[in-house]
Write an enzyme that holds these catalytic residues in place. Structure first.
Site, PDB file in Angstrom:
ATOM      1  N   GLU A  34      45.299  45.119  37.230  1.00 63.55           N
ATOM      2  CA  GLU A  34      45.113  46.304  38.056  1.00 63.55           C
ATOM      3  C   GLU A  34      46.405  47.076  38.268  1.00 63.55           C
ATOM      4  OE1 GLU A  34      44.923  45.057  42.596  1.00 63.55           O
ATOM      5  OE2 GLU A  34      44.036  43.509  41.316  1.00 63.55           O
ATOM      6  N   GLU A  50      42.621  35.510  39.946  1.00 66.73           N
ATOM      7  CA  GLU A  50      43.128  36.861  39.700  1.00 66.73           C
ATOM      8  C   GLU A  50      44.537  37.033  40.252  1.00 66.73           C
ATOM      9  OE1 GLU A  50      41.986  41.385  41.170  1.00 66.73           O
ATOM     10  OE2 GLU A  50      40.383  39.941  40.734  1.00 66.73           O
ATOM     11  N   HIS A  62      39.024  46.484  37.109  1.00 69.61           N
ATOM     12  CA  HIS A  62      39.306  46.520  38.549  1.00 69.61           C
ATOM     13  C   HIS A  62      38.735  47.810  39.109  1.00 69.61           C
ATOM     14  CE1 HIS A  62      42.162  47.402  41.965  1.00 69.61           C
ATOM     15  NE2 HIS A  62      41.911  46.139  42.222  1.00 69.61           N
ATOM     16  N   ASP A 108      41.060  35.747  44.235  1.00 66.28           N
ATOM     17  CA  ASP A 108      42.140  36.708  44.040  1.00 66.28           C
ATOM     18  C   ASP A 108      43.392  36.244  44.787  1.00 66.28           C
ATOM     19  OD1 ASP A 108      43.733  38.902  43.629  1.00 66.28           O
ATOM     20  OD2 ASP A 108      42.326  40.363  44.453  1.00 66.28           O
ATOM     21  N   HIS A 123      46.103  37.847  44.530  1.00 62.99           N
ATOM     22  CA  HIS A 123      46.599  39.158  44.967  1.00 62.99           C
ATOM     23  C   HIS A 123      48.114  39.295  44.840  1.00 62.99           C
ATOM     24  CE1 HIS A 123      46.189  42.869  47.560  1.00 62.99           C
ATOM     25  NE2 HIS A 123      45.037  42.890  46.879  1.00 62.99           N
TER      26      HIS A 123
END
Length: 383
Positions: free
Chosen positions: A230, A204, A280, A178, A180
């Protein structure tokens, strides 16, 4: 006022509970005695609008909540609508005595693959954490790629990510990485290329969700599957990603994208573009149950995030804390068996929810906020 039928179940009460670690539950009750809880955001407006409405009219309520206002979409409204929608699906399943996944067309699989988190916000000690997850029954994990980075930073800071991935893969586990949204384009390209030969399950949010064109550019550069979603709050926000061929894995959050109804629509839309779905869900048991209900009924479902012992949780407030029967989410050989109970297939300990919500309120605990990170020069950095 809602549309009615001879079997209508009118909404008589809506209650909201803030509980640790960072969750909100809403309990909806109908005049004929059915009730539920679900995760939600701001709810006062929807409560005012929908008391007295027919709880069976899920689509009518969803469309009215979304369209009967000049300003629509976004995280606040869609989170509230998500909670309402999840609760209504749970009520309908309980009223009819069937699981939600039966109402969605039945199941296409008997179990769903899940992954757990390792490493926390500041990724470290991943080998030990991955070994523990393996002992818990997981075959896949996810971890953050890096700590905070400058807009452009030293390539040396990316080498540790590769080393951590190798540590996890050496245990025979799959790993998602991730980014992020912490990694800006110049660094993201470098890191994605470094990871390309490491057998990563997916990367991700390699970029911020405001950059669909740049996602597509990155996808043309590397073969590793790219995941995101997400922070996209409806099918309309996924549209440019799908049309731009920017995603391999869509990750809508059932607690923020519009609930089960919209998650189903996003999954169907993703299938049209040959995109997998991996919802998510770093949240509570109701959100997880809602995701699983959709996951067992959609063929392009891929894998499910699970917040058990995640770094945001605590010993006395974790995924199983508010469940009457935690075994419904037992992980075996990397999978959770499809829940068979009516509605979402879980039972919430309502007494504990009420108690913890009162304690939370009396203690004056503020709503959760994400950390604010700054670099060595004092400038804000992405969390």
């Amino acid at each position: 006022m809602s549309l009615k039928t001879s079997a209508s179940s009118f909404i008589s009460k809506i209650e909201v509970f803030r509980v640790p670690p960072r969750w909100l539950f809403v309990r909806i009750e109908t005049v004929d005695g059915f009730d539920t809880e679900a995760i939600e955001g701001a709810f006062a407006d929807l409560t005012q609008r929908f008391l007295g409405w027919d709880a069976d009219g899920i689509e009518d309520i969803w469309q009215t909540a979304y369209r009967a206002r000049f300003y629509r979409g976004g995280p606040v409204l869609m989170s509230a609508l998500s909670g309402l929608d999840i609760a209504l699906w749970d009520i309908k399943g309980k009223k009819l005595g069937v699981p939600v996944w039966q109402l969605l067309g039945g199941k296409v699989r008997n179990r769903v693959r899940v992954y757990g988190w390792i490493g926390g916000d500041h990724p470290s000690a991943v080998r030990e954490a991955a070994r523990e997850r393996k002992e818990q029954g997981f075959t896949a994990v996810k971890m953050n790629a890096t700590e905070a980075l400058a807009w452009l930073d030293s390539p040396e800071l990316l080498k540790g990510t590769v080393e951590r991935v190798r540590e996890v893969r050496a245990l025979g586990m799959d790993v998602g990485v991730d980014f992020h949204g912490r990694v800006h384009k110049g660094m993201a390209r470098q890191l994605a290329k470094l990871l390309e030969g490491e057998g990563v399950l997916f990367i991700e949010e390699p970029l911020l969700p405001t950059q669909p064109s740049e996602f597509a550019d990155l996808g043309r550069l590397v073969s590793t599957p790219i995941a995101a979603g997400e922070r996209l709050y409806s099918r309309y926000e996924f549209r440019p990603y799908f049309e731009g061929h920017a995603l391999d894995v869509a990750q809508p959050d059932v607690s923020h994208c519009g609930g089960i109804s919209e998650l189903v629509r996003i999954a169907s839309m993703a299938e049209t573009y040959d995109v997998a779905v991996a919802p998510h869900c770093p949240l509570g048991p109701i959100a997880l149950a809602a995701c699983i209900s959709v996951g067992v009924s959609k063929l392009n479902f891929f894998i499910q995030e699970m917040s058990w012992q995640m770094h945001y949780n605590s010993d006395d407030a974790d995924l199983f804390t508010y469940l009457a029967d935690p075994s419904v989410f037992a992980v075996r050989d990397g999978y959770i068996t499809t829940p068979s109970g009516p509605g979402l297939g879980i039972v919430i300990n309502e007494e504990l929810v009420r108690t913890r919500a009162k304690e939370h309120s009396r203690a004056g605990v503020e709503a959760w906020r994400n950390p604010i990170w700054r670099g060595e020069d004092g400038s804000i950095r992405e969390w």
